[in-house]
Design an enzyme around this catalytic site. Structure first.
Site, PDB file in Angstrom:
ATOM      1  N   ARG A  77       0.879  -1.435  -0.071  1.00 20.39           N
ATOM      2  CA  ARG A  77      -0.064  -0.034  -0.008  1.00 20.39           C
ATOM      3  C   ARG A  77       0.916   1.311   0.034  1.00 20.39           C
ATOM      4  O   ARG A  77       1.864   1.317   0.480  1.00 20.39           O
ATOM      5  CB  ARG A  77      -1.103   0.006   1.378  1.00 20.39           C
ATOM      6  CG  ARG A  77      -0.230   0.055   2.502  1.00 20.39           C
ATOM      7  CD  ARG A  77       0.187   1.334   3.088  1.00 20.39           C
ATOM      8  NE  ARG A  77       0.477   1.393   4.505  1.00 20.39           N
ATOM      9  CZ  ARG A  77       1.305   2.031   5.034  1.00 20.39           C
ATOM     10  NH1 ARG A  77       1.834   3.203   4.456  1.00 20.39           N
ATOM     11  NH2 ARG A  77       1.436   2.099   6.108  1.00 20.39           N
TER      12      ARG A  77
ATOM     13  N   GLU B 159      -6.343   7.140   7.912  1.00 22.10           N
ATOM     14  CA  GLU B 159      -5.170   7.973   8.573  1.00 22.10           C
ATOM     15  C   GLU B 159      -4.756   9.108   7.284  1.00 22.10           C
ATOM     16  O   GLU B 159      -4.264  10.312   7.643  1.00 22.10           O
ATOM     17  CB  GLU B 159      -4.155   6.825   8.950  1.00 22.10           C
ATOM     18  CG  GLU B 159      -2.789   7.618   9.395  1.00 22.10           C
ATOM     19  CD  GLU B 159      -1.739   6.752  10.142  1.00 22.10           C
ATOM     20  OE1 GLU B 159      -2.206   5.658  10.432  1.00 22.10           O
ATOM     21  OE2 GLU B 159      -0.493   6.946   9.832  1.00 22.10           O
TER      22      GLU B 159
ATOM     23  N   ARG C 299      -5.358   5.555   0.963  1.00 19.44           N
ATOM     24  CA  ARG C 299      -4.388   4.535   1.001  1.00 19.44           C
ATOM     25  C   ARG C 299      -4.525   3.316  -0.192  1.00 19.44           C
ATOM     26  O   ARG C 299      -5.724   3.167  -0.178  1.00 19.44           O
ATOM     27  CB  ARG C 299      -4.727   3.729   2.506  1.00 19.44           C
ATOM     28  CG  ARG C 299      -4.033   4.384   3.513  1.00 19.44           C
ATOM     29  CD  ARG C 299      -2.715   4.282   3.555  1.00 19.44           C
ATOM     30  NE  ARG C 299      -2.073   4.970   4.645  1.00 19.44           N
ATOM     31  CZ  ARG C 299      -1.522   4.675   6.006  1.00 19.44           C
ATOM     32  NH1 ARG C 299      -2.114   3.370   6.444  1.00 19.44           N
ATOM     33  NH2 ARG C 299      -1.295   5.489   6.828  1.00 19.44           N
TER      34      ARG C 299
ATOM     35  N   CYS D 291       1.240  10.774   9.423  1.00 15.29           N
ATOM     36  CA  CYS D 291       2.263  10.501  10.433  1.00 15.29           C
ATOM     37  C   CYS D 291       3.577  10.219   9.731  1.00 15.29           C
ATOM     38  O   CYS D 291       3.670   9.922   8.768  1.00 15.29           O
ATOM     39  CB  CYS D 291       1.758   8.972  10.754  1.00 15.29           C
ATOM     40  SG  CYS D 291       2.879   7.949  11.950  1.00 15.29           S
TER      41      CYS D 291
ATOM     42  N   THR E 239       6.137   8.553  10.137  1.00 13.88           N
ATOM     43  CA  THR E 239       6.537   7.376   9.753  1.00 13.88           C
ATOM     44  C   THR E 239       6.312   6.787   8.468  1.00 13.88           C
ATOM     45  O   THR E 239       6.959   6.085   7.468  1.00 13.88           O
ATOM     46  CB  THR E 239       6.061   6.088  10.613  1.00 13.88           C
ATOM     47  OG1 THR E 239       4.565   6.100  10.232  1.00 13.88           O
ATOM     48  CG2 THR E 239       6.178   6.237  11.981  1.00 13.88           C
TER      49      THR E 239
ATOM     50  N   ARG F  71       4.300   0.444   2.455  1.00  7.51           N
ATOM     51  CA  ARG F  71       4.152  -0.523   3.354  1.00  7.51           C
ATOM     52  C   ARG F  71       3.911  -1.802   2.287  1.00  7.51           C
ATOM     53  O   ARG F  71       3.001  -2.176   2.104  1.00  7.51           O
ATOM     54  CB  ARG F  71       3.613  -0.338   4.502  1.00  7.51           C
ATOM     55  CG  ARG F  71       3.835  -1.650   5.388  1.00  7.51           C
ATOM     56  CD  ARG F  71       3.225  -1.614   6.761  1.00  7.51           C
ATOM     57  NE  ARG F  71       1.921  -1.943   6.875  1.00  7.51           N
ATOM     58  CZ  ARG F  71       1.729  -3.515   7.388  1.00  7.51           C
ATOM     59  NH1 ARG F  71       2.820  -3.856   7.598  1.00  7.51           N
ATOM     60  NH2 ARG F  71       0.516  -3.756   7.430  1.00  7.51           N
TER      61      ARG F  71
ATOM     62  N   ARG G   5       4.596  -7.466  12.348  1.00  5.91           N
ATOM     63  CA  ARG G   5       3.275  -7.140  12.991  1.00  5.91           C
ATOM     64  C   ARG G   5       2.400  -8.261  13.013  1.00  5.91           C
ATOM     65  O   ARG G   5       2.780  -9.497  12.400  1.00  5.91           O
ATOM     66  CB  ARG G   5       2.653  -6.306  12.049  1.00  5.91           C
ATOM     67  CG  ARG G   5       3.061  -4.537  11.932  1.00  5.91           C
ATOM     68  CD  ARG G   5       2.278  -3.605  11.302  1.00  5.91           C
ATOM     69  NE  ARG G   5       2.872  -2.530  11.214  1.00  5.91           N
ATOM     70  CZ  ARG G   5       2.326  -1.209  10.571  1.00  5.91           C
ATOM     71  NH1 ARG G   5       1.165  -1.521  10.021  1.00  5.91           N
ATOM     72  NH2 ARG G   5       2.942  -0.101  10.481  1.00  5.91           N
TER      73      ARG G   5
ATOM     74  N   GLU H 151      -1.489  -3.218  12.573  1.00  5.37           N
ATOM     75  CA  GLU H 151      -0.683  -2.721  13.550  1.00  5.37           C
ATOM     76  C   GLU H 151      -1.357  -2.946  14.780  1.00  5.37           C
ATOM     77  O   GLU H 151      -2.669  -2.900  15.224  1.00  5.37           O
ATOM     78  CB  GLU H 151      -0.913  -1.349  13.116  1.00  5.37           C
ATOM     79  CG  GLU H 151       0.080  -0.365  13.831  1.00  5.37           C
ATOM     80  CD  GLU H 151       0.396   0.984  13.456  1.00  5.37           C
ATOM     81  OE1 GLU H 151      -0.506   1.337  13.133  1.00  5.37           O
ATOM     82  OE2 GLU H 151       1.704   1.512  13.527  1.00  5.37           O
TER      83      GLU H 151
END
Ligand code: ADP
Ligand code: ARG
Length: 347
Positions: free
Chosen positions: A116, A215, A219, A261, A263, A270, A299, A304
């Site tokens: 993603r 988020e 995505r 975020c 990260t 990811r 994970r 998560e």
């Protein structure tokens, strides 16, 4: 009356990066500042202040947050990504450059592969700072761009509002849809007006999916059973370039694709496999030695903050900024090859 602008205290055993880098003098320097969208330091750190078990603990409300609050964000970004203030991000979405023939043709280890990327609209603030109306406009613009896709990417947009509980539960259980009520996102202001403006687009086979207004505003996801990582990456890159014909995404030469975020900055990618590694799971020292060597993250299988079930793990790239998309997937691929080799030795 609510006390404002008081330096937050973190417990001594708190390990979050915000607790590590939010020194008193940095707090004093930044506490009165506001971005053009009205985003403040208090909002940026709220998630870490309310969740001491955060790994990071900060979110950005817009691109400007990353510059205005740089004395807090920069060390956090450097710590997480090993990416320095003067480094430049590079992007490479050419799937031809990936060297990844299926590492598990017999299908003994890899259950499924998913890659993603996060994307946000150039013309709106990020999720923590958008208004309900802006979020709804994003939903309209995103679903109209997605509904114009054809061929294998053709699908339908399903808003969360009005979706039956039974369907959403099934989609979450099957690993297709995001969960509701994440406390880290809640504290970051990312769950405001839930479920308005949120939804999911997917093709018939559910190999191509797009989350809207979780988020990140988008995505973009490619996934399928088994370990053909290159096929999954190829589908994703094609989809991204099609969507980019319709929507301009927020991108910065230093930080790459901008996400709420830190990260996820850079590639916002990811790339993961769900993989059966029961023996390595019982030998965490060896397991972590390999994941560290290949910059991977472990994970559980419900995403998560979840646990492994039955020796199946979610293994993904940890680095996302200062490395290209091809390198992110290559990290995951090379590590997975080694993990399978070690698992076989332990059998
Ligand atoms: P994100 O990937 O967007 O950072 P999560 O870690 O919460 O967020 O994962 C989102 C969902 O994707 C979860 O349901 C998770 O189980 C699922 N998922 C992640 N990787 C895979 C995979 N390789 N195969 C199947 N599902 C996956
Ligand atoms: N804010 C959470 C923390 O600091 C999550 C960080 C990374 N994950 C994410 N989904 N952005 O632990």
């Amino acid at each position: 009356m609510k006390e404002q602008n008081i330096y937050p205290s973190f417990p001594v055993d708190c390990k979050s990066l915000v607790s590590k880098y939010l020194k008193k003098e940095i707090f004093e320097e930044l506490k009165e500042l506001k971005t053009k969208n009205g985003f403040t330091l208090e909002k940026a750190i709220a998630s870490g202040v309310q969740n001491f078990d955060s790994g990071i603990g900060v979110y950005a409300g817009d691109l400007e947050s990353y510059t205005i609050f740089a004395s807090l964000f920069d060390p956090i970004i450097e710590d997480y990504h090993q990416f320095k203030k003067d480094d430049k991000h590079k992007s490479n979405l050419n799937a031809e450059d990936l060297k990844a023939s299926n590492p598990d043709i017999e299908g003994k280890y890899i259950v499924s592969t998913r890659i993603r990327v996060g994307r946000n609209f150039a013309k709106y603030p990020l999720g923590p700072a958008i208004s309900k109306e802006q979020r709804e406009n994003i939903e309209k613009e995103a679903s109209s761009a997605l509904n114009s896709l054809d061929g294998k990417l053709r699908g339908k947009y399903y808003p969360l509002e009005g979706m039956s509980e039974e369907i959403s539960k099934q989609l979450i259980q099957d690993h297709f849809l995001f969960k509701a009520g994440d406390r880290f996102l809640e504290a970051a202001g990312l769950n405001r007006n839930w479920p308005s403006g949120r939804g999911i687009y997917h093709n018939e086979e559910k190999t191509f999916l797009v989350w809207v207004n979780e988020e990140d505003q988008l995505r973009i996801i490619s996934m399928q059973s088994g370990g053909d990582i290159k096929e999954v990456f190829t589908r994703l890159t094609k989809a991204i370039s099609k969507i980019e014909e319709k929507v301009e995404f927020l991108y910065d030469n230093h930080l790459g694709y901008i996400t709420s975020c830190p990260t996820n900055l850079g590639t916002a990618m990811r790339a993961s496999v769900h993989i059966k590694l029961p023996n390595l799971g019982a030998n965490m020292k060896k397991f972590e030695e390999i994941t560290q060597k290949y910059h991977l993250q472990i994970r559980g299988i419900d995403g998560e903050h979840s646990q492994s079930i039955g020796g199946v793990y979610d293994i993904s790239n940890k680095r996302r900024l200062g490395v290209t998309e091809v390198q992110c997937v290559q990290d995951m691929y090379d590590g997975v090859v080694e993990l399978i080799k070690e698992e076989k030795k332990l059998e």
